[in-house]
Scaffold this motif. Structure first.
Motif, short mmCIF file in Angstrom:
data_model
loop_
_atom_site.label_atom_id
_atom_site.label_comp_id
_atom_site.label_asym_id
_atom_site.label_seq_id
_atom_site.Cartn_x
_atom_site.Cartn_y
_atom_site.Cartn_z
N ASP A 14 0.88 -1.24 0.06
CA ASP A 14 -0.18 0.00 0.02
C ASP A 14 0.98 1.28 -0.09
O ASP A 14 2.28 1.28 0.15
CB ASP A 14 -1.09 0.00 1.27
N VAL A 15 0.32 2.26 -0.20
CA VAL A 15 1.12 3.90 -0.25
C VAL A 15 0.90 4.49 0.86
O VAL A 15 1.20 5.90 0.93
CB VAL A 15 0.39 4.19 -1.50
N HIS A 16 0.65 3.90 2.29
CA HIS A 16 0.31 4.74 3.37
C HIS A 16 1.60 5.11 3.97
O HIS A 16 1.53 5.94 4.96
CB HIS A 16 -0.53 3.93 4.36
N VAL A 74 -2.08 8.68 -14.02
CA VAL A 74 -2.32 9.50 -13.02
C VAL A 74 -3.58 9.31 -12.06
O VAL A 74 -4.76 8.95 -12.52
CB VAL A 74 -2.80 10.95 -13.68
N LEU A 75 -3.42 9.08 -10.89
CA LEU A 75 -4.27 9.01 -9.91
C LEU A 75 -5.14 10.22 -9.49
O LEU A 75 -6.30 10.20 -9.11
CB LEU A 75 -3.63 8.16 -8.85
N ASP A 76 -4.56 11.19 -9.02
CA ASP A 76 -4.96 12.56 -8.25
C ASP A 76 -4.22 13.84 -8.65
O ASP A 76 -3.03 13.49 -9.15
CB ASP A 76 -4.87 12.39 -6.87
N VAL A 191 -2.73 -5.03 -9.70
CA VAL A 191 -3.76 -4.56 -9.60
C VAL A 191 -3.60 -3.18 -8.47
O VAL A 191 -2.98 -3.46 -7.40
CB VAL A 191 -5.00 -5.55 -9.12
N TYR A 192 -4.03 -2.04 -8.72
CA TYR A 192 -4.11 -0.90 -7.92
C TYR A 192 -5.45 -0.36 -7.69
O TYR A 192 -6.26 0.07 -8.75
CB TYR A 192 -2.90 0.09 -8.33
N VAL A 193 -6.06 -0.27 -6.42
CA VAL A 193 -7.34 0.12 -6.23
C VAL A 193 -7.55 1.43 -6.15
O VAL A 193 -6.64 2.24 -5.60
CB VAL A 193 -7.85 -0.49 -4.77
N LEU A 209 -9.41 -4.55 0.15
CA LEU A 209 -9.11 -3.63 -0.88
C LEU A 209 -9.57 -2.28 -0.69
O LEU A 209 -10.92 -2.23 -0.20
CB LEU A 209 -9.49 -4.29 -2.16
N ALA A 210 -8.92 -1.22 -0.71
CA ALA A 210 -9.27 0.00 -0.48
C ALA A 210 -8.37 0.76 -1.27
O ALA A 210 -7.29 0.41 -1.84
CB ALA A 210 -9.14 0.54 0.88
N PRO A 211 -8.78 2.20 -1.64
CA PRO A 211 -7.84 3.02 -2.47
C PRO A 211 -6.42 2.80 -1.70
O PRO A 211 -6.26 3.09 -0.74
CB PRO A 211 -8.61 4.34 -2.32
N GLY A 212 -5.38 2.91 -2.60
CA GLY A 212 -4.05 2.54 -2.26
C GLY A 212 -3.33 1.29 -2.00
O GLY A 212 -2.29 1.15 -1.67
N VAL A 213 -4.40 0.39 -2.30
CA VAL A 213 -3.51 -0.86 -2.07
C VAL A 213 -3.52 -1.58 -3.36
O VAL A 213 -4.28 -1.44 -4.22
CB VAL A 213 -4.82 -1.89 -1.22
N SER A 214 -2.44 -2.27 -3.38
CA SER A 214 -1.82 -2.94 -4.50
C SER A 214 -1.84 -4.59 -4.39
O SER A 214 -1.29 -5.00 -3.27
CB SER A 214 -0.40 -2.32 -4.96
#
Length: 248
Positions: A14-16, A74-76, A191-193, A209-214
């Motif tokens: 994840d990206v946290h 691009v995500l955000d 896969v990236y949510v 799975l939630a945004p930021g999870v791969s």
């Protein structure tokens, strides 16, 4: 660095907890970065799958790809990608495929942070000497590159621009309680949510799975993706692993 684990041979990240980077590609300023998957533990010729972030006004410096090819998704945020000296606007959903020998850089032109996925793949061919223009949607011609809105264009065949083993890149949207089956036979998946919530079931392992999870599936594995009550959206890339070419 991200909280990364390997469970039942499936790579989860994840990206946290990203790393702080200063002067990325010789540019001034601060950025953030984390690695979601790398060549180690996979069979295909991935270089890396990464997440990157720039503050408003931030820059990822221009650089030339002499050995690898690269995909940005691009995500955000909003920005401007420079390809061989020409600038093109990008926004959430934009995908940029940069072929071997091309020069690119990225700037955050918006008021919010800009974040994007990076897939870097070793190329199969020498630097091209002829030009090949590929246009998706209403995007302008870019030599040996594609700039597209992946949500509008639908799946993109990376082989139309890139020489390496990366194949399909897409955005998948599952309806509430919908499912998708992913099997890594002669291919590997990452896969990236991007939106929503759900689970991925791989053998005896269940991943939230939630945004930021791969989730990355090495050769020979499989997973069932299940959307939650509000549906699920994810970026999905597929890489060929031809028989006899696997490596660790």
């Amino acid at each position: 660095m991200p909280d990364t684990a390997t469970r039942e041979a499936v790579v989860i990240a994840d990206v946290h907890d990203p790393a702080d980077v200063h002067g990325v590609h010789a540019a001034e300023g601060h950025s953030r970065w984390t690695c979601l998957a790398r060549r180690t533990g996979l069979h295909g010729r991935w270089e890396a799958v990464e997440w990157a972030w720039l503050p408003p006004g931030g820059v990822s410096g221009e650089h030339r790809h002499s050995r690898t090819e690269e995909v940005y998704f691009v995500l955000d945020g909003r920005g401007e990608i420079t390809l061989d000296g020409r600038a093109y606007p990008v926004h959430p959903g934009s995908i940029v495929l940069t072929g071997l020998g091309r020069r690119h850089g990225l700037r955050n032109t918006g008021r919010q942070p800009l974040s994007w996925l990076v897939i870097e793949i070793p190329a199969d061919a020498p630097t091209p000497t002829s030009t090949k223009d590929t246009t998706m949607d209403d995007s302008p011609h870019v030599s040996h590159a594609v700039v597209a809105d992946l949500r509008r264009s639908g799946p993109v065949d990376a082989a139309t621009v890139l020489t390496g083993p990366l194949r399909t890149v897409r955005v998948t949207r599952l309806l509430p309680r919908g499912t998708a089956e992913l099997a890594a036979r002669d291919v590997e998946h990452t896969v990236y949510v991007t939106d929503g919530a759900g689970t991925a079931e791989a053998g005896a392992t269940t991943v939230a799975l939630a945004p930021g999870v791969s989730v990355t599936l090495p050769l020979g594995t499989a997973a069932r993706v299940l959307a939650g009550d509000d549906g699920l959206e994810y970026f999905h890339a597929v890489l060929d692993v031809p028989s006899g070419e696997e490596h660790q």
